[in-house]
Design a protein around this motif. Structure first.
Motif, short mmCIF file in Angstrom:
data_model
loop_
_atom_site.label_atom_id
_atom_site.label_comp_id
_atom_site.label_asym_id
_atom_site.label_seq_id
_atom_site.Cartn_x
_atom_site.Cartn_y
_atom_site.Cartn_z
N GLY A 106 42.04 26.29 -21.16
CA GLY A 106 41.93 27.82 -21.24
C GLY A 106 40.55 28.27 -21.63
N VAL A 107 39.67 27.27 -21.68
CA VAL A 107 38.22 27.53 -22.16
C VAL A 107 37.37 26.79 -21.11
N PRO A 108 36.28 27.49 -20.60
CA PRO A 108 35.55 26.84 -19.51
C PRO A 108 34.81 25.53 -20.16
N THR A 109 34.87 24.51 -19.17
CA THR A 109 34.24 23.32 -19.33
C THR A 109 32.76 23.12 -19.06
N ASP A 110 32.00 22.84 -19.87
CA ASP A 110 30.54 22.79 -19.65
C ASP A 110 30.33 21.46 -19.08
N GLN A 111 30.96 20.47 -19.47
CA GLN A 111 30.52 18.83 -18.79
C GLN A 111 31.58 18.33 -18.65
N TYR A 112 31.83 18.03 -16.98
CA TYR A 112 32.94 17.32 -16.59
C TYR A 112 32.65 15.66 -16.52
N VAL A 113 33.57 14.96 -17.09
CA VAL A 113 33.41 13.50 -17.05
C VAL A 113 34.41 12.93 -16.06
N ASP A 114 34.01 11.58 -15.87
CA ASP A 114 34.78 10.66 -14.79
C ASP A 114 34.96 9.34 -15.62
N ASP A 115 35.82 8.52 -15.04
CA ASP A 115 35.94 7.25 -15.31
C ASP A 115 34.48 6.31 -15.52
N GLY A 116 34.29 5.94 -16.66
CA GLY A 116 33.14 5.11 -16.78
C GLY A 116 31.84 6.00 -17.35
N ASP A 117 32.04 7.15 -17.29
CA ASP A 117 30.98 8.05 -17.92
C ASP A 117 30.70 7.71 -19.34
N HIS A 118 29.63 8.09 -20.05
CA HIS A 118 29.32 7.90 -21.53
C HIS A 118 29.01 9.27 -22.10
N LEU A 126 30.49 7.09 -26.77
CA LEU A 126 31.91 6.97 -26.06
C LEU A 126 32.08 6.79 -24.71
N ARG A 127 32.85 5.76 -24.26
CA ARG A 127 33.19 5.31 -22.70
C ARG A 127 34.44 6.18 -22.22
N VAL A 128 34.18 6.83 -21.23
CA VAL A 128 35.39 7.74 -20.69
C VAL A 128 36.52 6.73 -19.77
N ILE A 129 37.41 6.76 -19.96
CA ILE A 129 38.67 5.98 -19.26
C ILE A 129 39.56 7.11 -18.56
N HIS A 130 39.56 7.17 -17.21
CA HIS A 130 40.41 8.35 -16.64
C HIS A 130 41.67 7.62 -16.69
N LEU A 131 42.95 8.17 -17.24
CA LEU A 131 44.27 7.82 -17.14
C LEU A 131 45.29 8.68 -16.52
N VAL A 132 45.71 8.46 -15.32
CA VAL A 132 46.64 9.50 -14.29
C VAL A 132 48.10 9.15 -14.55
N GLY A 133 48.80 10.21 -15.18
CA GLY A 133 50.24 10.31 -15.40
C GLY A 133 50.66 11.24 -16.40
N HIS A 134 50.40 11.15 -17.50
CA HIS A 134 50.75 12.22 -18.47
C HIS A 134 50.09 13.95 -18.01
N THR A 135 48.87 13.68 -17.49
CA THR A 135 48.42 14.99 -16.61
C THR A 135 47.40 14.18 -15.63
N PRO A 136 47.11 14.97 -14.62
CA PRO A 136 46.15 14.30 -13.56
C PRO A 136 44.65 13.69 -14.12
N GLY A 137 44.08 14.57 -15.06
CA GLY A 137 42.82 14.26 -15.57
C GLY A 137 42.74 13.71 -16.94
N SER A 138 43.84 13.02 -17.56
CA SER A 138 43.59 12.95 -19.08
C SER A 138 42.63 11.62 -19.18
N ILE A 139 42.07 11.69 -20.17
CA ILE A 139 40.85 10.72 -20.45
C ILE A 139 41.10 10.13 -22.04
N ALA A 140 40.94 8.64 -22.06
CA ALA A 140 40.61 8.07 -23.48
C ALA A 140 39.10 7.74 -23.61
#
Length: 219
Positions: A106-118, A126-140
């Motif tokens: 509910g707040v605009p996102t300034d930076q989108y991140v994808d799997d493998g981004d830092h 921090l290294r981004v890991i995209h995990l699909v299931g709890h939501t479509p775009g969850s990240i660890a």
């Protein structure tokens, strides 16, 4: 400072995990007992918040006078961004989220991140890991500590005792458990410290033996 154990409760004190190059402060906020994490680079003092979940005043007290370089939201569920608008308004921090969940926050996102981004935290990242299931775009978010084992912030995708809630949807569960097994358990050593979106911390090694039973029970 007392030894870090990661057991925090709403209204109670924060806990700080002191690493050689990064300080990780964990605090619980209500009403859904969410965890929020403030990371501070020990060399530059740059600070990053993971999940402005609720209780903006509590979060701002933890942030203190050091400012905030960015706020990362692990996924689109509202209990993880309830205080985001107020924290942004009071810190002017840019927002970061997984590309496939940003539209649901509910707040605009300034930076989108994808799997493998830092994502930088001062001299650390921090290294981004995209995990699909709890939501479509969850990240660890993985901090590969050069002075010790890795640390991973899993949002609601991995907890002590199982993966995140997939509302009984077999396809979503299979996607999530596959991603967690491949991208977390398949790449991180047993001593990796796990910081979830709710509740107590755990380690990859503690949870690894239970993967087959999670698959069998289907949640």
């Amino acid at each position: 400072m007392a030894e870090y154990h990661g057991n925090v409760k709403v209204g109670g004190p924060a806990q700080t995990h002191e690493l050689a190059q990064l300080m990780i402060t964990k605090v619980a906020v209500g009403p859904m007992d969410n965890n929020a994490y403030l990371l501070r680079c020990r060399q530059t003092d740059e600070q990053v918040l993971i999940d402005a979940a609720n209780d903006a005043d509590t979060l701002l007290a933890v942030i203190g006078d050091g400012g905030l370089a960015r706020i990362i939201t692990t996924h689109r569920h509202q209990d993880h961004w309830e205080a985001l608008a107020e924290v942004v308004a009071r810190t002017s921090a840019p927002t970061v989220a997984g590309r496939h969940d940003a539209e649901g926050i509910g707040v605009p996102t300034d930076q989108y991140v994808d799997d493998g981004d830092h994502i930088s935290v001062g001299n650390s990242s921090l290294r981004v890991i995209h995990l699909v299931g709890h939501t479509p775009g969850s990240i660890a978010l993985v901090y590969d500590d050069p002075d010790g084992p890795p640390h991973v912030f899993t949002g609601d995708s991995l907890f002590p005792g199982g993966v995140g809630n997939t509302q009984g949807d077999a396809e979503r569960f299979t996607s999530l458990v596959n991603d967690v097994e491949t991208k977390l358990f398949g790449t991180l050593p047993d001593e990796t410290w796990v910081y979830p979106g709710h509740g107590s911390d755990t380690t990859i090694g503690t949870e690894r033996p239970h993967l087959p039973e999670w698959r069998e029970r289907g949640w």
